[in-house]
Design a protein around this motif. Sequence first.
Motif, short mmCIF file in Angstrom:
data_model
loop_
_atom_site.label_atom_id
_atom_site.label_comp_id
_atom_site.label_asym_id
_atom_site.label_seq_id
_atom_site.Cartn_x
_atom_site.Cartn_y
_atom_site.Cartn_z
N UNK A 1 0.84 -1.21 0.00
CA UNK A 1 0.00 0.00 0.00
C UNK A 1 0.87 1.26 0.00
N UNK A 2 0.32 2.28 -0.60
CA UNK A 2 1.05 3.55 -0.65
C UNK A 2 0.04 4.69 -0.72
N UNK A 3 0.32 5.76 -0.04
CA UNK A 3 -0.57 6.91 -0.11
C UNK A 3 -0.33 7.68 -1.41
N UNK B 1 -3.50 3.69 -2.05
CA UNK B 1 -3.42 2.88 -3.27
C UNK B 1 -2.93 1.50 -2.86
N UNK B 2 -3.70 0.49 -3.17
CA UNK B 2 -3.35 -0.87 -2.77
C UNK B 2 -2.89 -1.65 -4.00
N UNK B 3 -1.73 -2.21 -3.89
CA UNK B 3 -1.24 -3.03 -4.99
C UNK B 3 -1.57 -4.49 -4.70
N UNK B 4 -2.13 -5.16 -5.71
CA UNK B 4 -2.49 -6.58 -5.55
C UNK B 4 -2.05 -7.36 -6.78
N UNK B 5 -1.99 -8.66 -6.64
CA UNK B 5 -1.84 -9.51 -7.83
C UNK B 5 -3.26 -9.98 -8.17
N UNK B 6 -3.87 -9.36 -9.14
CA UNK B 6 -5.32 -9.54 -9.34
C UNK B 6 -5.78 -11.00 -9.42
N UNK C 1 -10.48 3.05 -1.26
CA UNK C 1 -9.12 2.81 -1.77
C UNK C 1 -9.12 2.67 -3.30
N UNK C 2 -7.91 2.78 -3.83
CA UNK C 2 -7.70 2.54 -5.27
C UNK C 2 -6.84 1.29 -5.38
N UNK C 3 -7.19 0.38 -6.29
CA UNK C 3 -6.41 -0.84 -6.47
C UNK C 3 -5.66 -0.77 -7.79
#
Lengths: 230, 404
Positions: free
Chosen positions: B100-102, B116-121, B207-209
């Motif tokens: 995650x990052x702002x 902003x959340x980073x995921x492996x979709x 949040x944003x993904x």
Amino acid sequence: MIQISDLTKIYRMGTVEVRALDGVTLDIAKGEFVGIMGASGSGKTTLLHMLGLLDDPTKGKINIEGTDVLALSDYEKTMFRLYKLGYVFQDYALVPDLTVMENVSLPAMLRKDRSEEQIRKDSDFVLERIGLLDRCDHLPRELSGGQQQRVSIARAIVNKPDILFADEPCANLDTENSRMVLDLFHDINEEMKQTIVMVSHEDWHKEYFHRIVRLKDGKVVSDGTNPSAH
Amino acid sequence: MGKKELRVAFLLALRSLQRGSRSSVILTILIIGMCFTNMIFLPGLFNGIGQSITKQVVDYEIGNVLVSPKSGERYISDMDATLDLINGMPGVERATPHFSKGATLTYRKRVLGATVRAIRPNDEKLISPLYTKMVAGSYLGDADTGEVIIGKPLAGDASVKEKDEFQASLGGVRVGDSITMDYGNGYVKDYRVKGIFYTGWYQSDTAVYVSYTDMALADPRAADNAEYITVKIKPGYSEKFVKDELQQYGVSEKVQTTADLLEKSMGRALQSFAIINMVSLIVGIIITTVVLFIVITIKTINSRRQIGILKAIGVDKEVIMHNYGFQVVIMSVLGILFGLVLTLLMAAYLAAHPIVTPEWSATLYLTPWDLVQNSLILFAASLVAGYVPAYQVSREDIQSAMRA
């Protein structure tokens, strides 16, 4: 059958003592129709309550069919009443929520020696005998006073008790209904050889009694057979 | 007490209820039913809230087991090796990293800070139902770059003026629109909105993904680092079992189950719920006990002469006592059944129309054991309340009872 000796009942109200029964001694034989008579407050009902095991005397003995009933425990007294005694109250004392049939069957249902079939048969018999079998599904409030008292009698005799006690059973009835009830007692006594002890203050009732015991101030003032009985 | 005596007691009880005061019987049954509902509703609602929060946390935050960096470290540095290790464990359905990052989001004239959340979709699909919650557009793909999905509350509604908004939003972002994200580290990029989702879980919906690939462009540490790893367990395995496995077989990071984390974060709230539940239960029991005590006391007082008569004709005091006992049993059973129906109707209504807040949505959460337990407690309280006055009056001597 019933031996009463020196039966005394004293009620204490504060410091005042009231002798409701004062040394009553009496024997009642099997099959007798005994009338206990006297003025109001003479101790008639108190005596009947003692004999019916509804109250304990202050002093004295009661022997019924060879049993010293005053020595019985509370439970044993209940069972004695169930198996040996029948009781007819002045105000009928039917259970208002039970039908005529249920009221009559109630004491029989508690007896361990009665099957369902026997209970039904006995109840039908006594209801037929008092002429109310066709009203067996009615509630007490749907009957007249005289009919309710007859149901009360049926309930008292359904277990074929040794002794039937009746406490002023005609007090709330008119003459016609009273006579109907007294005739019923008379017939039960005649046909079933039922011992009956009945309290009354109505003088005309004495024509039904084989024997009349008169009380005054808690004492027996006269006791004798009634030659003019039916 | 024999069978015959019990039958007579039951007959007397049944007839008294059938032919006595119906309004009093119905009122008593209603009161017992409502007491039952009162006893079970609030705890059921709190349990529902707890379950809802737990489910949302599991679905959108941490999975069943959370693997987070060792004490003093900010990231799990050997992310792929750790993921391979975890994914090979028995009981693990899938493990996936999060980073995650702002960032500051700009859309037209609106500027808003968001996570902003980073995921492996594709892996995330095996862990979270997020991909099923798309209300517009579509979910992310593993290779997507320059595309994001955002929560509906964050996207906002163009028809609502900014001053009227319940919470700040981008003012009506639609699928296909472009938003600018400034990560604060000098990396600024325009992203196309690929989809808009709504989960009902506030932290996700605001949040944003982005894909992990994209996050690695914004922050190179995301290339082989995870802020945390969420683990979904297979059905039939317990969280505790998987946690113990992970710790035993070489995962040196911090491993916590959902229960561990909720205990820490919501322990006090759960304790408060438990206290409120207990108070509600005690109040319900007291009300029922008092009502039944009064009803049976009035009944016995009104029936004292009849009780005397019954004893006089040879009915034992035990029969008389059980008569009132059976009346209480019948009224309690009917009251509890009524309460059960009422409770289940409310549960069905709330299942169809949950209580929704921005943080959680709650229904009535009832287990069969809750229903059985509360029924038994209420039943026992009813028996005590009914038998005490019945016991007292049945022991009264015949003369006193008949004079009443």
